[in-house]
Motif scaffolding. Structure first.
Motif, PDB file in Angstrom:
ATOM      1  N   VAL A 221       0.880  -1.165   0.000  1.00  0.00           N
ATOM      2  CA  VAL A 221       0.000   0.000   0.000  1.00  0.00           C
ATOM      3  C   VAL A 221       0.921   1.219   0.000  1.00  0.00           C
ATOM      4  CG1 VAL A 221      -0.156   0.021   2.529  1.00  0.00           C
ATOM      5  CG2 VAL A 221      -1.907   1.188   1.198  1.00  0.00           C
ATOM      6  N   HIS A 255      -2.439   3.357  -7.830  1.00  0.00           N
ATOM      7  CA  HIS A 255      -3.544   2.572  -8.364  1.00  0.00           C
ATOM      8  C   HIS A 255      -3.129   1.804  -9.617  1.00  0.00           C
ATOM      9  CE1 HIS A 255      -6.867   5.160  -6.258  1.00  0.00           C
ATOM     10  NE2 HIS A 255      -6.162   4.414  -5.422  1.00  0.00           N
ATOM     11  N   LYS A 260      -3.438   0.502  -3.058  1.00  0.00           N
ATOM     12  CA  LYS A 260      -4.276   1.576  -2.561  1.00  0.00           C
ATOM     13  C   LYS A 260      -3.387   2.685  -2.008  1.00  0.00           C
ATOM     14  CE  LYS A 260      -8.530  -0.933  -1.692  1.00  0.00           C
ATOM     15  NZ  LYS A 260      -9.719  -1.047  -0.810  1.00  0.00           N
ATOM     16  N   ASP A 280      -7.659   6.489  -1.067  1.00  0.00           N
ATOM     17  CA  ASP A 280      -8.581   5.472  -0.563  1.00  0.00           C
ATOM     18  C   ASP A 280      -8.904   5.659   0.914  1.00  0.00           C
ATOM     19  OD1 ASP A 280      -8.724   3.535  -2.971  1.00  0.00           O
ATOM     20  OD2 ASP A 280      -6.578   3.889  -2.696  1.00  0.00           O
ATOM     21  N   GLY A 396      -9.038  -4.282   1.147  1.00  0.00           N
ATOM     22  CA  GLY A 396      -9.324  -5.080  -0.034  1.00  0.00           C
ATOM     23  C   GLY A 396      -9.267  -6.566   0.241  1.00  0.00           C
TER      24      GLY A 396
END
Length: 444
Positions: A221, A255, A260, A280, A396
């Motif tokens: 991330v 992305h 994210k 996000d 996710g």
């Protein structure tokens, strides 16, 4: 500097590319079936709990949930939680595992005589404390990239106990911003550090490079510091740091690489720019105006409130454990955060649980629940949902964690008494199962 370059070369040579991607969770004993007898079961937080139930676990995953106490098959292992309240393993979407956590004075005093290896071993202890507190998954939003990747993979292999880690590596920062490791460092040392910095950027193209570099180092991330930060040893305040164009470059690149983007943000201007760029989640979100709240609703982004962080930071700053430049920032953030989050909750903004542990001590993560209930106005059920269903969605990973259901990872905890009646019961977790293995058995 030569030592760090040599170590990096050796690391790259010794580790195949595939090893830098976390392996699947290590299962419990292959083929063995475990029957968990639950007195009360909150299998889907946000819905009503079930009464007496039986959870069947095989190879690290839940295979069935039955009403009542089922008769175990021959050879099955039985875990008796008939006098306990059982629920999914908790998720903390904002921690910092590496290094000394919650003790900034000690961390500052040892900074000149410790190395990355020391931080990783501190991190292993922090990870263990976090798991024992009932948190079976965490999102680590800022740590030395190679170190947090090593800790993440060691836990996945089963070499050390700890929660499953979704890691960010180093936060993307403007030069001189919150996340620039040269902040507050004496000039001779700052120049030496600056030669190896990989996470700072200035301008959209440079910010794309910085994101790509963190992904190359193993980031799952991307975190970027949209505004200044309370703990930065500079008096630059909490205002917006990146330009809107730089934020768009960061988020679009993240992305595009399947990651994210989480935006550390205090000032409303930074939050609005980050949301407009497609972030996000917003971490902290201390100063929210009506426009920012409307953008949350429009974009569907999550607010990760970290109520525990300003409480800890303010106490540390006033005691002299943090530099003087942090005191006015800590006071301003703490004063504004509660009202901002109350209004966001009433407006229907989505919340995901996060503590910023590392500012506070690791292992007391569950103290955040009472702050969400007592200060922000959540019900215990809403607060628990932020640390299960909502946090899983933010990561996710709703298909593997967040609820107790067939096919999902066997991340299961138990407490004495219903946390739906008193959310502080989550501060004392009696039983922890992580990926089907018992990490914390009942003491009795």
């Amino acid at each position: 500097m030569l030592r760090s370059i040599t170590a990096a070369v050796l690391m790259t040579a010794a580790i195949p590319v595939a090893a830098q991607t976390p392996a699947a969770p290590a299962p419990a004993a292959t083929g063995a079936v475990t029957y968990i007898l639950a007195g009360q079961l909150l299998d889907r937080p946000g819905e009503r709990p079930r009464g007496a139930s039986t959870i069947l676990v095989r190879d690290g995953r839940i295979v069935e949930v039955r009403d009542g106490f089922a008769t175990p098959e021959r050879g099955a292992r039985v875990i008796d939680l008939r006098d306990r309240f059982v629920l999914p393993g908790l998720i903390d979407a904002h921690v910092h595992l590496l290094g000394i956590g919650g003790d900034p004075m000690r961390a500052r005093l040892t900074a000149l005589n410790t190395e990355a290896a020391d931080d990783i071993l501190y991190g292993a202890g922090n990870a263990h404390a976090t798991l024992m507190a009932g948190f079976t998954t965490v999102r680590d939003l800022g740590g030395e990239p190679r170190g947090i990747r090593a800790l993440r993979d060691a836990i996945e292999r089963g070499d050390v106990p700890g929660p499953t880690i979704v890691n960010a590596g180093s936060p993307i920062s403007v030069t001189g911003g919150h996340g620039d490791p040269t902040n507050g460092v004496a000039e001779p040392f700052a120049h030496a550090i600056a030669e190896t910095v990989e996470n700072t950027c200035d301008g959209p193209d440079d910010c794309r490079r910085a994101v790509r570099r963190q992904v190359a180092l193993g980031a799952q991330v991307i975190k970027f510091t949209a505004t200044g930060g309370v703990l930065s040893n500079v008096a630059g305040g909490l205002g917006r740091a990146f330009t809107p164009e730089e934020m768009r470059a960061i988020v679009e690149t993240a992305h595009g690489l399947g990651r994210k983007a989480a935006a550390h943000s205090h000032a409303a201007d930074g939050t609005k720019a980050a949301l407009a760029a497609g972030a996000d989640s917003i971490e902290h979100g201390s100063f929210l105006d009506d426009e920012a709240i409307a953008l949350f609703r429009k974009t569907g982004a999550y607010l990760v409130p970290t109520e525990l962080a300003p409480v800890a930071a303010l106490a540390q700053a006033r005691s002299g454990a943090l530099p003087p430049a942090t005191i006015p920032k800590a006071e301003a953030a703490a004063a504004a955060m509660v009202d901002s989050h109350r209004r966001a909750l009433k407006a229907g903004v989505k919340f995901a649980f996060g503590t910023d542990s590392g500012v506070s001590k690791h292992g007391i993560n569950a103290q955040e629940f009472a702050l969400l209930v007592d200060k922000i106005g959540m019900t215990p059920a809403q607060a628990i949902r932020t640390a299960t269903v909502a946090a899983a969605d933010l990561l996710g990973q709703s298909d593997t964690i967040g609820t107790i259901a067939p096919g999902k990872a066997a991340d299961i905890i138990a407490v004495r008494g219903s946390p739906l009646e008193d959310v502080r019961r989550l501060e004392t977790v009696d039983f922890v199962m992580h990926r089907g293995a018992v990490a914390k058995p009942l003491a009795d």
